[in-house]
Design a protein around this motif. Structure first.
Motif, PDB file in Angstrom:
ATOM      1  N   TRP A  49     -20.919 -13.517 -44.376  1.00  0.00           N
ATOM      2  CA  TRP A  49     -19.511 -13.499 -44.788  1.00  0.00           C
ATOM      3  C   TRP A  49     -18.908 -12.110 -44.522  1.00  0.00           C
ATOM      4  CZ3 TRP A  49     -15.439 -16.272 -45.577  1.00  0.00           C
ATOM      5  CH2 TRP A  49     -14.337 -15.716 -46.240  1.00  0.00           C
ATOM      6  N   THR A  50     -19.620 -11.067 -44.933  1.00  0.00           N
ATOM      7  CA  THR A  50     -19.133  -9.701 -44.741  1.00  0.00           C
ATOM      8  C   THR A  50     -18.934  -9.403 -43.257  1.00  0.00           C
ATOM      9  OG1 THR A  50     -20.191  -8.975 -46.778  1.00  0.00           O
ATOM     10  CG2 THR A  50     -19.658  -7.258 -45.167  1.00  0.00           C
ATOM     11  N   LYS A  51     -19.888  -9.829 -42.452  1.00  0.00           N
ATOM     12  CA  LYS A  51     -19.797  -9.633 -41.005  1.00  0.00           C
ATOM     13  C   LYS A  51     -18.614 -10.427 -40.429  1.00  0.00           C
ATOM     14  CE  LYS A  51     -22.946  -9.721 -37.046  1.00  0.00           C
ATOM     15  NZ  LYS A  51     -24.278 -10.080 -36.581  1.00  0.00           N
ATOM     16  N   GLY A  52     -18.427 -11.659 -40.913  1.00  0.00           N
ATOM     17  CA  GLY A  52     -17.334 -12.493 -40.442  1.00  0.00           C
ATOM     18  C   GLY A  52     -15.968 -11.932 -40.793  1.00  0.00           C
ATOM     19  N   VAL A  53     -15.817 -11.419 -42.003  1.00  0.00           N
ATOM     20  CA  VAL A  53     -14.536 -10.841 -42.427  1.00  0.00           C
ATOM     21  C   VAL A  53     -14.219  -9.591 -41.610  1.00  0.00           C
ATOM     22  CG1 VAL A  53     -13.371  -9.678 -44.348  1.00  0.00           C
ATOM     23  CG2 VAL A  53     -14.542 -11.846 -44.731  1.00  0.00           C
ATOM     24  N   ALA A  54     -15.245  -8.811 -41.278  1.00  0.00           N
ATOM     25  CA  ALA A  54     -15.027  -7.627 -40.440  1.00  0.00           C
ATOM     26  C   ALA A  54     -14.527  -8.032 -39.052  1.00  0.00           C
ATOM     27  CB  ALA A  54     -16.317  -6.817 -40.333  1.00  0.00           C
ATOM     28  N   LEU A  55     -15.041  -9.138 -38.543  1.00  0.00           N
ATOM     29  CA  LEU A  55     -14.653  -9.623 -37.220  1.00  0.00           C
ATOM     30  C   LEU A  55     -13.316 -10.368 -37.255  1.00  0.00           C
ATOM     31  CD1 LEU A  55     -15.715  -9.742 -34.290  1.00  0.00           C
ATOM     32  CD2 LEU A  55     -16.858 -11.883 -34.900  1.00  0.00           C
ATOM     33  N   TYR A  56     -13.107 -11.148 -38.320  1.00  0.00           N
ATOM     34  CA  TYR A  56     -11.905 -11.973 -38.473  1.00  0.00           C
ATOM     35  C   TYR A  56     -11.282 -11.712 -39.840  1.00  0.00           C
ATOM     36  CZ  TYR A  56     -14.175 -14.493 -34.656  1.00  0.00           C
ATOM     37  OH  TYR A  56     -14.792 -14.816 -33.474  1.00  0.00           O
ATOM     38  N   PRO A  57     -10.428 -10.686 -39.969  1.00  0.00           N
ATOM     39  CA  PRO A  57      -9.829 -10.350 -41.262  1.00  0.00           C
ATOM     40  C   PRO A  57      -9.030 -11.494 -41.907  1.00  0.00           C
ATOM     41  CG  PRO A  57      -9.509  -8.557 -39.698  1.00  0.00           C
ATOM     42  CD  PRO A  57     -10.089  -9.709 -38.934  1.00  0.00           C
ATOM     43  N   ASP A  58      -8.548 -12.443 -41.098  1.00  0.00           N
ATOM     44  CA  ASP A  58      -7.817 -13.589 -41.666  1.00  0.00           C
ATOM     45  C   ASP A  58      -8.683 -14.380 -42.645  1.00  0.00           C
ATOM     46  OD1 ASP A  58      -5.636 -12.897 -40.156  1.00  0.00           O
ATOM     47  OD2 ASP A  58      -5.758 -14.608 -38.784  1.00  0.00           O
ATOM     48  N   LEU A  59     -10.001 -14.348 -42.467  1.00  0.00           N
ATOM     49  CA  LEU A  59     -10.877 -15.066 -43.397  1.00  0.00           C
ATOM     50  C   LEU A  59     -10.660 -14.594 -44.831  1.00  0.00           C
ATOM     51  CD1 LEU A  59     -14.321 -15.278 -41.549  1.00  0.00           C
ATOM     52  CD2 LEU A  59     -12.887 -17.197 -42.273  1.00  0.00           C
ATOM     53  N   ALA A  60     -10.541 -13.290 -45.030  1.00  0.00           N
ATOM     54  CA  ALA A  60     -10.328 -12.756 -46.377  1.00  0.00           C
ATOM     55  C   ALA A  60      -8.979 -13.202 -46.922  1.00  0.00           C
ATOM     56  CB  ALA A  60     -10.432 -11.231 -46.369  1.00  0.00           C
ATOM     57  N   GLU A  61      -7.971 -13.235 -46.064  1.00  0.00           N
ATOM     58  CA  GLU A  61      -6.645 -13.696 -46.491  1.00  0.00           C
ATOM     59  C   GLU A  61      -6.698 -15.163 -46.908  1.00  0.00           C
ATOM     60  OE1 GLU A  61      -3.758 -12.800 -43.456  1.00  0.00           O
ATOM     61  OE2 GLU A  61      -4.549 -10.771 -43.234  1.00  0.00           O
ATOM     62  N   HIS A  62      -7.415 -15.973 -46.164  1.00  0.00           N
ATOM     63  CA  HIS A  62      -7.551 -17.391 -46.515  1.00  0.00           C
ATOM     64  C   HIS A  62      -8.338 -17.546 -47.813  1.00  0.00           C
ATOM     65  CE1 HIS A  62      -7.026 -18.572 -42.001  1.00  0.00           C
ATOM     66  NE2 HIS A  62      -5.910 -18.190 -42.561  1.00  0.00           N
ATOM     67  N   GLN A  63      -9.398 -16.750 -47.987  1.00  0.00           N
ATOM     68  CA  GLN A  63     -10.208 -16.831 -49.203  1.00  0.00           C
ATOM     69  C   GLN A  63      -9.360 -16.491 -50.432  1.00  0.00           C
ATOM     70  OE1 GLN A  63     -13.920 -17.623 -49.851  1.00  0.00           O
ATOM     71  NE2 GLN A  63     -12.512 -18.061 -51.497  1.00  0.00           N
ATOM     72  N   ALA A  64      -8.427 -15.560 -50.288  1.00  0.00           N
ATOM     73  CA  ALA A  64      -7.587 -15.144 -51.410  1.00  0.00           C
ATOM     74  C   ALA A  64      -6.644 -16.256 -51.878  1.00  0.00           C
ATOM     75  CB  ALA A  64      -6.788 -13.901 -51.025  1.00  0.00           C
ATOM     76  N   LYS A  65      -6.441 -17.288 -51.064  1.00  0.00           N
ATOM     77  CA  LYS A  65      -5.538 -18.388 -51.406  1.00  0.00           C
ATOM     78  C   LYS A  65      -6.167 -19.425 -52.328  1.00  0.00           C
ATOM     79  CE  LYS A  65      -3.149 -18.329 -46.933  1.00  0.00           C
ATOM     80  NZ  LYS A  65      -2.882 -19.149 -45.733  1.00  0.00           N
ATOM     81  N   THR A  66      -7.492 -19.359 -52.533  1.00  0.00           N
ATOM     82  CA  THR A  66      -8.176 -20.423 -53.270  1.00  0.00           C
ATOM     83  C   THR A  66      -9.305 -19.842 -54.121  1.00  0.00           C
ATOM     84  OG1 THR A  66      -9.276 -22.567 -53.054  1.00  0.00           O
ATOM     85  CG2 THR A  66      -9.782 -20.935 -51.369  1.00  0.00           C
ATOM     86  N   THR A  67      -9.729 -20.636 -55.102  1.00  0.00           N
ATOM     87  CA  THR A  67     -10.830 -20.193 -55.961  1.00  0.00           C
ATOM     88  C   THR A  67     -12.184 -20.655 -55.440  1.00  0.00           C
ATOM     89  OG1 THR A  67     -10.553 -22.154 -57.342  1.00  0.00           O
ATOM     90  CG2 THR A  67      -9.406 -20.142 -58.036  1.00  0.00           C
ATOM     91  N   ARG A  68     -12.204 -21.602 -54.485  1.00  0.00           N
ATOM     92  CA  ARG A  68     -13.494 -22.067 -53.974  1.00  0.00           C
ATOM     93  C   ARG A  68     -14.098 -21.029 -53.034  1.00  0.00           C
ATOM     94  NH1 ARG A  68     -13.693 -24.117 -48.649  1.00  0.00           N
ATOM     95  NH2 ARG A  68     -11.625 -24.242 -47.734  1.00  0.00           N
TER      96      ARG A  68
END
Length: 136
Positions: A105-124
């Motif tokens: 996950w950490t590696k993916g967020v570094a590569l694709y910052p949009d993942l963190a933005e999407h994660q912030a939209k939901t509690t899952r």
């Protein structure tokens, strides 16, 4: 399948895995799963992250409150088909857990910052899935 995905899949296949628009320059694969309930094959385009000999995908669904259908399908039927570029192969899908999930996950967020933005939209918590090629 919606029209957007259908057009993206057609463009992917017609151009050896290359597409334009918002996906231009992003590593893209086509994941074909078998429906958890229907048993029908479904193909979904998605971005991925290479990790050694595995391809890593994230069940983000743009931050939707529920996991995407393809995720439920591969949990029920983990043998999938992957298309990358002009290559098609069978793979096994394994949901990463604990420390491995956190590392990917950490590696993916570094590569694709949009993942963190999407994660912030939901509690899952977004599942992280490793796709490993099956031997022929």
């Amino acid at each position: 399948m919606n029209d957007y995905n259908r057009r993206l899949i057609e463009e992917f296949r017609a151009n050896g895995g290359k597409v334009g628009g918002m996906w231009e320059g992003t590593p893209l694969l086509l994941l074909t799963t078998r429906g958890a309930k229907s048993g029908q094959h479904r193909t979904t385009p998605m971005g991925y992250m290479p990790e050694g000999d595995r391809l890593i995908v994230f069940a983000s669904s743009g931050g939707a409150p529920t996991h995407p259908d393809w995720y439920h399908n591969l949990v029920a039927h983990p043998q999938v088909t992957v298309e990358v570029g002009t290559e098609t192969f069978n793979a096994i899908a394994v949901v990463a857990e604990d420390e491995e999930r956190d590392r990917l996950w950490t590696k993916g967020v570094a590569l694709y910052p949009d993942l963190a933005e999407h994660q912030a939209k939901t509690t899952r918590q977004f599942p992280v899935i490793a796709l490993s090629r099956l031997e022929r």
